[in-house]
Design an enzyme around this catalytic site. Sequence first.
Site, PDB file in Angstrom:
ATOM      1  N   CYS A 308      76.762  -5.659  49.612  1.00 15.37           N
ATOM      2  CA  CYS A 308      75.512  -4.905  49.539  1.00 15.37           C
ATOM      3  C   CYS A 308      75.696  -3.539  48.881  1.00 15.37           C
ATOM      4  O   CYS A 308      74.783  -3.042  48.212  1.00 15.37           O
ATOM      5  CB  CYS A 308      74.876  -4.764  50.918  1.00 15.37           C
ATOM      6  SG  CYS A 308      75.943  -4.068  52.162  1.00 15.37           S
ATOM      7  N   HIS A 443      76.100  -1.408  56.718  1.00 15.33           N
ATOM      8  CA  HIS A 443      75.108  -1.905  55.761  1.00 15.33           C
ATOM      9  C   HIS A 443      74.610  -0.748  54.905  1.00 15.33           C
ATOM     10  O   HIS A 443      74.737   0.419  55.274  1.00 15.33           O
ATOM     11  CB  HIS A 443      73.936  -2.550  56.495  1.00 15.33           C
ATOM     12  CG  HIS A 443      73.046  -3.384  55.628  1.00 15.33           C
ATOM     13  ND1 HIS A 443      73.527  -4.221  54.661  1.00 15.33           N
ATOM     14  CD2 HIS A 443      71.690  -3.487  55.580  1.00 15.33           C
ATOM     15  CE1 HIS A 443      72.523  -4.843  54.069  1.00 15.33           C
ATOM     16  NE2 HIS A 443      71.389  -4.396  54.612  1.00 15.33           N
ATOM     17  N   ASP A 464      66.294  -4.124  50.413  1.00 17.99           N
ATOM     18  CA  ASP A 464      67.463  -4.584  51.161  1.00 17.99           C
ATOM     19  C   ASP A 464      68.146  -5.703  50.385  1.00 17.99           C
ATOM     20  O   ASP A 464      67.511  -6.726  50.090  1.00 17.99           O
ATOM     21  CB  ASP A 464      67.035  -5.083  52.536  1.00 17.99           C
ATOM     22  CG  ASP A 464      68.223  -5.326  53.469  1.00 17.99           C
ATOM     23  OD1 ASP A 464      69.349  -5.503  52.973  1.00 17.99           O
ATOM     24  OD2 ASP A 464      68.004  -5.339  54.689  1.00 17.99           O
TER      25      ASP A 464
END
Length: 532
Positions: A308, A443, A464
């Site tokens: 991510c 994250h 996201d």
Amino acid sequence: MLTCEICGEELLLEEDLKTHLLLSHEENDMDCPLCSLSGVSYDELCHHINFAHPEKPQRLPEETFTPTSARTSSVSRDKPSTSQFNCDPCGVQAEQVQPRERASVADSSVATSVPWTQTESSNHFMKARHRSPKQRRLSLPGDGGESLTCPICASVCSNSSLLQEHVELHLESEDLCPNSDLKLARKLQQEENLRHREDEDQKEKEEFKKLQKQFGLDGSGSYRKQMERTMERDVARGLMDPAEYHCRRAEMLESLVSGLDDGKTKTQGVIRCLHDYYRTEGRDCVHVWLSADTDHYCSSAGDKGWGCGYRNFQMLLSSLSRIDAYVAVAQGGSVPSIPRLQSMMEEAWKEGLDPQGASHFNHRLQGTRAWIGATEVYVLLTSLGIRARIVDFHQPTGPGGTHPRLFDWVKQYYCQTTKGSNRLPSRINCTSLPPLYLQHQGHSRSIVGLEQRKNGSLCLLLFDPGASTADTRKLMNVSTVSTAVRNLRKLPGSMKQKQYQVVSVEGVLTAEDKQVSDTSQNHIGLRDSLRN
């Protein structure tokens, strides 16, 4: 008539003799000439010599059996010549008996004639003076019954309780027995401590290996290997036919060779769709700020679970390539693949950027599934000639562990274009500002907008990487956009991580600025960087 063997006084009854001995002569003040026993009565000393020293019968000086009071009393006995000396350990003044012989001892079992030297006398006397009461008590023989021998020094104890205390005393004091079990016990304890430390070190190494595996630093895989394994499992499960597998594998290899992302996880035009949505919907928002046009990148089979940070950097680059001020430094409008971003990061380390961070990753990202965070994004931007800043929100600033200061800072960021202007912000503000990189433990996401409600509350709009392409494309469908926008919104009550970091882009570095930035990078690795 009964005669006192110590002073010669005559008494009628045995009871009177016992009373006389108790009152006139100090009990427990006699010393054994053959060992360190001291502070005992005459009968106890005789019993001790018969019991503990039967193999060494000697004729001993009578003062050995005579209490102190008798030595100083005016008894018509020959006294040994003495001299005064001081004890080295404690400074106590004592008498030193000169060598001579005495002929009479009450107990005939030790009635032999052997001279007692001055050195033996002084050593014995001083050693007895320094013995503790517990040592004296444990040195006494019993009045009868069983006799137990100490396994360490061969002393005799009258019962098991005294023997146990005597042995424990060996362990407590090295003075009783220089080669006692205390040294052995200490050695065993040291060995036990060493084994404990080795066990702890082994546990730490195992935990470190687990962390390396968790953060992709164990060298067990890479983007390519994970992609291939995932496709092979899909083929085995019947989710993908072999022809599609070979086709997608060839496309992946082509992307790796070119260094550019294949675009299969990219969704374009989302910001424009949000603008259209707020024009007709979202009437509860009095103000809305949106970033410059930004593509959404989601995780793929090759980077699921760890990529991510790279995907958010791709979103940031896609926006910078559309802003005139950054076109020249934003990779010419192309977005690098994740393996290429790893290579770019290693090149930045070789240039001297963030040496502490480089050490954290062992100077290697390629071929790993290592997570990156705000510091690595900052370094990548700097290596491209882009000025950036890391803002730490290291603790909650609101009730319930919330971060209202983070929301206020984001509002100031989007309102910077209207600073100094008397014009009030319109309801929908499409800025030319790039999105913000938002990191928390585990994250990262991208802030692409902000809502301000009628009650004054603020709400972040987040892209996201964990959202799939199908979910993101719902924002582009009129029938599903209202529901899909809810997944973008994050109110303060839903942002309760202990710490957040934000990376903002603030312009292009000149050659002089980049040189200064290269020098200042040395402090970056010292900061705790939150990584995915």
